[in-house]
Design a protein around this motif. Structure first.
Motif, PDB file in Angstrom:
ATOM      1  N   GLU A 391      -2.058  -0.716  -0.772  1.00 29.36           N
ATOM      2  CA  GLU A 391      -1.739  -0.152  -2.077  1.00 29.36           C
ATOM      3  C   GLU A 391      -1.495  -1.277  -3.077  1.00 29.36           C
ATOM      4  OE1 GLU A 391       1.460   2.597  -1.794  1.00 29.36           O
ATOM      5  OE2 GLU A 391       0.344   4.040  -0.559  1.00 29.36           O
ATOM      6  N   TRP A 403      -2.143   3.019  -9.836  1.00 31.07           N
ATOM      7  CA  TRP A 403      -2.093   2.664  -8.420  1.00 31.07           C
ATOM      8  C   TRP A 403      -3.421   2.997  -7.752  1.00 31.07           C
ATOM      9  CZ3 TRP A 403       1.598   0.133  -5.688  1.00 31.07           C
ATOM     10  CH2 TRP A 403       2.838  -0.062  -6.319  1.00 31.07           C
ATOM     11  N   LYS A 432       1.183   8.777  -6.186  1.00 26.74           N
ATOM     12  CA  LYS A 432       2.389   7.950  -6.292  1.00 26.74           C
ATOM     13  C   LYS A 432       3.428   8.629  -7.179  1.00 26.74           C
ATOM     14  CE  LYS A 432       2.906   4.217  -5.035  1.00 26.74           C
ATOM     15  NZ  LYS A 432       3.537   3.661  -3.806  1.00 26.74           N
TER      16      LYS A 432
END
Length: 730
Positions: A391, A403, A432
């Protein structure tokens, strides 16, 4: 993933495999057939020569009556070359087979070399007389035959050698043998000895020439995708042209020239007509050949264009899939520089391709935390070749971030060196955000659960404490009420007895002086004391009831919440106690007292009760000292002010300290008057202000009362209550 540079041999091999299934012709299969024919011809010539000498059959050894016969040793050598070639027909063979093949090839090469040396240095050559020596009658290995045997042996030794030079040596030697043998065959066809023999020496036999040429062609066919042979076997236009023109270029002029010569010898036409026929026929033949090749090439070109259109459409579909994919694709070089990126990831970033490819490194788009992760993971990734589900938070051109979830595989060259990455990223910003929101809700839920748990625990403790207090209160009230009631009952019985006695006296003595005296005595000694005791018990009951009423009002009075200057309250209380302070020879020291949030009258009652107790319970044997100040609040009392009232009085025994806040508890009643309700009411008021009170005391040294009060209004809470026992949340 391994990236390999262009391997032309592998490419030709792939083309050959494609040709095997091509509608234009099975080139590989055709080459295999040609090899088989060449091997069969060589075997037939070798066996035919040996059988011909054994059976004295000239046709098997010379094919042409009166021509030179093949030498038996030459026949054996050609057979050995054929066997050696068949052993290494494929490139991948066992080591033993290759060793046998090279041994035979070396033997043939040595035979040819020795035969040439014998001619050059005029030495005897015993090898060409080994077989059928009595029948040979001067038949030897011809010089050009020895040269061809040397060429064939060298070609086989260089076959599959190390390095590119081995291919050139192999095919050059085979080509030399093929040319010499072809000239010999042509010489026999045209009847020209200069083409198949060296003057003053025995010429090459026709079977030998045919066998050598067949073996030379077999060597070329054994490795059709190497060296010069690759140009003939490729699937390109050049290969197609070569395969169609080469046979015609060799056979057509030779055959046509032989036909012309034969016609002239038969006097069918003179030399001038023969030349004209040869020229015209050659021109027409080559024109037809060119037309045929052009027609074939046009068909191939049309197929190629159609295939290119299909490939272009396929490439467009692949490019569209690459650029319009719902995920991002990009590639990084060894330094982390972008070398490719699809439209999806460029759209996410807000850049155009020219601003990214060859200009930005992947860490340039990362946050500081992401750069640390990349600096650690990228070297490991280049070694392992893959990474999954990393990530990263990427920065757009407008400095906003999003993200992504990254997975990648490495592209390597033939040596295993890292070339580039093939990376895939998915936008997981919404995920996220959902995770962050879920975490926030979980934390909020945990906080609420913790708050509710703490509140329930506090409520349970308070309920247990209240229950204990109620039990003690009921016991105390019952005990305190029972004593006056017992007195009232006893003295009422005494009054009843006295009244009965008076009635009897009056009835018996009719108011005689003695009865009067006795009556007065009863009134003075029995009735009046009983009445006094009854009145005292009634007053005691009244006092207890008043104290209970005050305690009840302390829990029900409605507070007026405001910012209260505690210092001013303490000054007023100290002024009101000056007489008692002077009588006790005491001094009061007032320190810094921050303001509190609460009801001014209730806070004055708190400090009044505590200061009055401090003065009342000073030790008469030493000067009294009382301190009023504030302390830093503990971690659990954030938002509250901690106050203290400390004295150097008589102190409280440790066994009685747990009872000081209970109702009607007076530990030293001889030092001060009261009902024992002051500290009970003080704690009740402090708890209604959401504070707490506790004490520290040493008997004979003094007592310190500490308590907390709110410094400001509680957020999200109402600070007024109509009934006073609870503080309701908004």
């Amino acid at each position: 993933m391994i990236y390999r540079p262009i391997d032309r041999t592998a490419r030709h091999r792939a083309q050959g495999d494609a040709m095997t299934h091509s509608p234009q012709g099975n080139v590989s299969r055709w080459i295999d057939r040609v090899f088989g024919v060449c091997a069969a011809v060589a075997v037939a010539i070798s066996l035919g020569g040996i059988v011909g000498w054994s059976a004295s059959a000239p046709l098997l050894t010379s094919y042409v009556p009166g021509a030179t016969a093949i030498n038996p040793t030459t026949a054996v050598a050609l057979g050995a070359v054929c066997v050696a070639l068949c052993l290494v027909r494929r490139e991948q063979v066992r080591r033993r087979r290759r060793a046998v093949s090279r041994t035979l090839a070396a033997a043939v090469a040595l035979l040819g070399a020795y035969s040439i040396a014998a001619y050059l240095f005029a030495i005897a050559n015993p090898f060409d007389q080994l077989l059928f020596g009595s029948l040979l009658q001067g038949n030897r290995i011809a010089p050009n035959t020895a040269l061809c045997l040397l060429f064939l042996g060298v070609a086989l030794l260089a076959l599959d050698g190390v390095g590119r030079g081995s291919v050139a040596v192999c095919q050059s030697a085979a080509a030399a043998a093929a040319i010499v043998s072809f000239l010999s065959v042509a010489g026999y066809a045209y009847g020209t000895r200069w083409l198949y023999g060296v003057p003053s020496f025995i010429p090459m036999a026709l079977p030998t020439a045919i066998g050598v040429h067949a073996l030379a062609m077999g060597i070329f066919c054994s490795r059709p995708r190497q060296g010069a042979m690759a140009a003939f076997t490729s699937n390109s236009f050049g290969g197609v042209m070569a395969r169609r023109l080469a046979p015609a270029a060799l056979a057509f002029p030779v055959g046509l020239g032989w036909t012309r010569l034969l016609g002239e010898r038969q006097r069918l036409y003179d030399a001038e007509l023969g030349v004209a026929i040869y020229a015209v026929t050659t021109s027409v033949g080559f024109l037809v050949l060119i037309w045929w090749c052009a027609r074939k090439l046009n068909a191939l070109d049309e197929a190629r264009l159609a295939r290119e259109d299909e490939l272009w459409e396929s490439a467009q579909r692949i490019e569209d899939l690459y650029n319009r994919a719902p995920c991002g694709y990009y590639s990084l070089d060894e330094a982390g520089m972008f070398v490719a990126a699809n439209d999806t990831v460029l759209t996410w970033l807000g850049y155009v391709r020219e601003e990214v490819v060859g200009k930005l490194r992947f860490p340039d788009l990362l946050t500081p935390a992401g750069r640390e992760v990349f600096a650690y993971q990228f070297p490991i990734y280049k070694q392992t070749g893959s990474v999954d589900n990393l990530e990263f938070e990427l920065a757009r051109k407008d400095d906003t971030t999003f993200w992504v979830l990254l997975s990648s595989t490495a592209i390597r060259d033939a040596d295993g060196k890292f070339v580039a990455s093939r990376s895939t990223v998915f936008d997981i910003t919404e995920r996220k955000q959902a995770q962050a929101e879920l975490q926030r809700l979980n934390e909020a839920l945990e906080d609420r659960v913790e708050e509710r748990t703490a509140a329930l625990s506090a409520t349970n403790r308070e309920l247990r404490q209240k229950n204990d207090e109620n039990e003690m209160f009921v016991y105390s009230v019952s005990h305190d009420l029972r004593a006056p009631l017992v007195n009232l009952q006893g003295f009422s019985q005494e009054l009843a007895a006295s009244a009965d006695e008076l009635a009897a006296l009056w009835q018996a003595n009719s108011a005689s002086p003695a009865a009067i005296d006795r009556t007065l005595e009863i009134l003075d000694e029995d009735v009046r004391p009983s009445l006094r005791f009854i009145q005292s018990g009634v007053m005691r009951l009244s006092t207890i009831i008043d104290a209970l009423l005050r305690l009840s009002r302390a829990g029900r009075v409605e507070y007026q919440w405001e910012r209260v200057e505690v210092a001013e309250i303490v000054v007023r209380i100290v002024d009101s106690l000056q007489l008692s302070i002077a009588e006790k020879r005491a001094s009061i020291h007032v320190g810094e007292l921050p303001p509190a949030w609460g009801d001014a009258a209730a806070l004055e009652q708190i400090f009044g009760n505590l200061l009055a107790n401090a003065v009342n319970y000073l030790d008469a044997s030493r000067p009294g000292v009382i301190e009023v100040a504030s302390l830093p609040s503990a971690d659990g009392d954030a938002g509250f002010v901690t106050y203290r009232v400390k004295d150097n009085g008589v102190g409280i025994p440790a066994l009685h300290q747990a009872k000081v806040f209970q109702a009607f508890q007076r530990l030293q009643p001889n030092l001060a008057s009261g009902e024992g309700m002051g500290l009970t009411m003080t704690r009740r008021i402090i708890e209604r202000h959401r504070g707490r009170i506790w004490l520290e005391s040493v008997e004979g040294e003094g007592t310190e009362f500490l308590f907390t009060l709110p410094a400001a209004p509680a957020e999200g809470r109402a600070e007024t209550s109509a009934k006073g026992d609870l503080i309701h949340a908004r």
